[in-house]
Design an enzyme around this catalytic site. Structure first.
Site, PDB file in Angstrom:
ATOM      1  N   SER A 172     -28.883 -19.986  -0.821  1.00  0.00           N
ATOM      2  CA  SER A 172     -29.458 -19.871  -2.176  1.00  0.00           C
ATOM      3  C   SER A 172     -30.543 -20.916  -2.378  1.00  0.00           C
ATOM      4  CB  SER A 172     -28.365 -20.022  -3.238  1.00  0.00           C
ATOM      5  OG  SER A 172     -27.591 -21.189  -2.997  1.00  0.00           O
ATOM      6  N   ASP A 207     -24.372 -22.462   5.277  1.00  0.00           N
ATOM      7  CA  ASP A 207     -24.637 -21.026   5.407  1.00  0.00           C
ATOM      8  C   ASP A 207     -25.480 -20.739   6.644  1.00  0.00           C
ATOM      9  OD1 ASP A 207     -23.798 -18.990   3.753  1.00  0.00           O
ATOM     10  OD2 ASP A 207     -25.320 -19.346   2.214  1.00  0.00           O
ATOM     11  N   LYS A 223     -20.772 -20.606   7.187  1.00  0.00           N
ATOM     12  CA  LYS A 223     -20.438 -19.409   6.396  1.00  0.00           C
ATOM     13  C   LYS A 223     -21.289 -18.245   6.895  1.00  0.00           C
ATOM     14  CE  LYS A 223     -21.591 -18.744   1.879  1.00  0.00           C
ATOM     15  NZ  LYS A 223     -22.440 -17.527   1.959  1.00  0.00           N
ATOM     16  N   GLU A 258     -18.147 -12.109  -3.640  1.00  0.00           N
ATOM     17  CA  GLU A 258     -19.250 -12.223  -4.606  1.00  0.00           C
ATOM     18  C   GLU A 258     -19.558 -10.876  -5.256  1.00  0.00           C
ATOM     19  OE1 GLU A 258     -22.783 -14.284  -3.312  1.00  0.00           O
ATOM     20  OE2 GLU A 258     -23.875 -13.725  -5.133  1.00  0.00           O
TER      21      GLU A 258
END
Ligand code: KIV
Length: 265
Positions: free
Chosen positions: A47, A85, A115, A184
């Site tokens: 993100s 991530d 992740k 999510e």
């Protein structure tokens, strides 16, 4: 320096019905604040491509970007587990390449695990990584790296067939050895069913209150990211307004010749 939160402790939290707290961070200063607030898992999410770099999606983020930001977060934290991530494109590669990328991330940043977005399609890769003792958090549902495929950041799993697929994804990543899974952008009822079925903890974002833990993007949580506000985001601070007011005050004092005062010379 004390020990960081460990995998067995995260597993134990689910067993003890103790909710897991996770927040993203991308730099040393925020990592220090997040860590000293007692957060269990700091996620260096891709993100950062949107909230730090200003892209429309997370797709342009690179391995070098992730390692740069994750290293800073590791330096800023002592207690929390730090997870990095995988950026878009890595997990689409053969599993040997993914393993090499995970080793590079962990060696160069000092983080505790990685992740991976995706369910059944990345299960073999997760199995390969966890056999090599790489801690993996999985991520299913609205996986932002698939935004072009989904046609936007849209809730997933509203249709029965989609919900079944997401449940199958969650079961597949658990069977492959992931130690936790991010859920999510899925209906709360589905998140609750998945949480009840899995033995590994679920960490929700836009997935209701029944998950074993929650994660938010720190810029959202603090009211700093103003481009858009997903419905599931709660602003715990009007950070953007506070910072703007401080900056206006600074500009006013500079223009008036009041800063620096005698005490700041
Ligand atoms: O990239 C990210 O920050 C994430 C979390 C919000 C789960 O994947």
């Amino acid at each position: 320096m004390g020990q960081r939160v460990t995998l067995p402790q995260i597993a134990q939290m689910k067993e003890a019905s103790q909710r897991i707290v996770s927040v993203t961070a991308y730099d040393y200063t925020f990592a220090k604040l997040v860590d000293s607030a007692g957060v269990d898992i700091i996620l260096v999410g891709d993100s950062l491509g949107m909230v730090v770099q200003g892209h429309d999606t997370t797709l342009p983020v690179t391995m070098d970007d992730m390692i740069y930001h994750t290293s800073a977060v590791v330096r800023g934290s002592q207690r929390a587990m730090v997870i990095c991530d995988f950026p878009f494109g890595i997990c689409q590669s053969p599993k040997e390449k993914v393993l090499a990328a995970a080793i590079r991330i962990m060696k160069e940043s000092g983080c505790d695990g990685v992740k991976i977005e995706g369910g059944e399609v990345v299960a073999d890769t997760i199995r390969y990584l966890t056999k090599q003792r790489i801690p993996v958090v999985a991520h299913v549902g609205l996986t932002p790296q698939s935004v072009k495929f989904f046609g936007g950041f849209k809730v997933q799993g509203r249709q029965e067939s989609e919900a079944e697929k997401i449940l199958a994804d969650a079961l597949a990543v658990e069977a492959a050895g992931a130690f936790a899974v991010v859920l999510e952008g899925i209906p709360p009822k589905l998140a609750s069913q998945i949480t009840a079925k899995l033995t590994i903890p679920t960490i929700g974002i836009g997935a209701g209150v029944e998950c074993d833990g929650q994660v938010l993007v720190i810029y959202d949580l603090l009211g700093l990211y103003g481009d858009f506000k997903p419905k599931f985001v709660k602003h715990y601070l009007q950070g953007g307004d506070l910072i703007q007011n401080a900056l206006k005050e600074f500009a006013k004092e500079v223009r008036a010749g009041e800063f620096p005062g005698a005490e700041h010379q």
